[in-house]
Scaffold this active site. Structure first.
Site, PDB file in Angstrom:
ATOM      1  N   GLU A  47      25.187  -6.552  58.434  1.00 49.23           N
ATOM      2  CA  GLU A  47      26.635  -6.653  58.320  1.00 49.23           C
ATOM      3  C   GLU A  47      26.980  -7.460  57.080  1.00 49.23           C
ATOM      4  O   GLU A  47      26.103  -8.041  56.434  1.00 49.23           O
ATOM      5  CB  GLU A  47      27.245  -7.290  59.568  1.00 49.23           C
ATOM      6  CG  GLU A  47      26.851  -8.734  59.792  1.00 49.23           C
ATOM      7  CD  GLU A  47      27.393  -9.297  61.112  1.00 49.23           C
ATOM      8  OE1 GLU A  47      27.843  -8.523  61.962  1.00 49.23           O
ATOM      9  OE2 GLU A  47      27.342 -10.530  61.278  1.00 49.23           O
ATOM     10  N   HIS A  86      31.607 -12.511  63.433  1.00 43.14           N
ATOM     11  CA  HIS A  86      30.583 -13.536  63.345  1.00 43.14           C
ATOM     12  C   HIS A  86      30.904 -14.571  62.276  1.00 43.14           C
ATOM     13  O   HIS A  86      31.540 -14.268  61.265  1.00 43.14           O
ATOM     14  CB  HIS A  86      29.217 -12.904  63.010  1.00 43.14           C
ATOM     15  CG  HIS A  86      28.644 -12.119  64.137  1.00 43.14           C
ATOM     16  ND1 HIS A  86      27.723 -11.124  63.941  1.00 43.14           N
ATOM     17  CD2 HIS A  86      28.855 -12.176  65.474  1.00 43.14           C
ATOM     18  CE1 HIS A  86      27.382 -10.603  65.102  1.00 43.14           C
ATOM     19  NE2 HIS A  86      28.057 -11.223  66.041  1.00 43.14           N
TER      20      HIS A  86
END
Length: 292
Positions: free
Chosen positions: A209, A248
């Site tokens: 990511e 996150h």
């Protein structure tokens, strides 16, 4: 077993008397994971789902043979819990807890490396070797024994892609989440090295990511090591705006660093195909393995 966990894993649950610790202990037991003890300071003498609870890790180890721990301790106490597990000599510590201060994480990861303990996480869904051991919060029913290793920064995408691999008949050897924080115990590169040495893993999926450079470092390792097993990647966050954290703590683009484009380019330059959707991962793997 495949890598890190298997039928020989015997685990302690730190924070077993808490809501999350108790809930996931039951699911791990139901999956077949060998959980031998729990630890919560001040709760020694209790039982959770038939598992005895102790005040300290050392007390638990005095009564039970364990080689791993999974941590469900609140963030403000997590550093001390992880340090306790390391100092007790456990081989593997899976840190589920999120929102741990980065300084605390840096400290216990450095101590773990010094003492030879492997840290998975923090802020990880855990690790699973299908049919043998689940140390984490992932839904066990989507995983099936197979030959594809998966290493990921995203829990939800791990489950989705694992489900696609299961439906395609490929299955998984071991799947683990390295964690979504800026600092983590295991890197993509270290897990790739483990999978290359594992005779039960035929191919590898990397689920990355935005944010940081772990994916770029993994691509560099694949090139420099002439990696021998097929690798397929998926990168989440293609449309993420710069400077905004996306889920996150580690998923943030700063300037030109950490963009999805830079990660995709790094993998493609070393011959790793990058899926545009989670569903495409299984299709690309089938082609790489000559089954498509």
């Amino acid at each position: 077993m495949a890598i890190l966990v298997g039928s020989g894993t015997r685990a302690i649950v730190q924070g077993i008397t808490g809501r999350q610790g108790s809930f996931h202990t039951k699911l791990m037991l139901d999956y077949g994971t060998k959980i031998v003890a729990g630890v919560t300071p001040g709760k020694g003498g209790q039982e959770v789902h038939g598992i005895p609870v102790y005040d300290t890790v050392r007390e638990a180890l005095a009564e039970h043979d364990a080689n791993a721990s999974i941590v469900f301790v609140p963030a403000r106490f997590a550093r001390d819990a992880v340090m306790e597990a390391i100092e007790a000599g456990l081989e593997l510590v899976v840190v589920i807890t999120e929102h741990i201060p980065v300084r605390d994480t840096v400290e216990f990861i450095a101590h773990a490396r010094k003492e030879g303990t492997t840290i998975i996480g923090p802020n990880t869904p855990g690790i699973i070797t299908p049919g043998e051991c689940k140390l984490g919060v992932m839904p066990g029913h989507v995983f099936r024994r197979g030959r594809v290793g998966m290493v990921s920064r995203s829990g939800t995408l791990t489950y989705e892609i694992a489900s696609q691999l299961t439906r395609s008949g490929l299955g998984q050897s071991t799947c683990l989440g390295i964690g979504g924080d800026p600092v983590v115990g295991l890197t993509f590169t270290e897990v790739l090295e483990m999978f290359e040495k594992d005779p039960e893993t035929e191919a590898v999926v990397i689920v990355g990511e935005i944010g940081g450079n772990l994916e770029e470092l993994a691509a560099e390792y694949i090139r420099e090591s002439s990696y021998r097993k097929p690798v397929v990647a998926f990168i989440a966050g293609r449309t993420a705006p710069p400077g905004k954290r996306m889920g996150h703590a580690g998923a943030i683009i700063m300037g030109r660093a950490g963009t999805a484009e830079s990660k995709i380019r790094a993998f493609e330059e070393v011959g790793v195909p990058v899926a545009r959707t989670p569903r495409e991962v299984a299709e690309l793997l089938a082609k790489e393995l000559g089954r498509g």
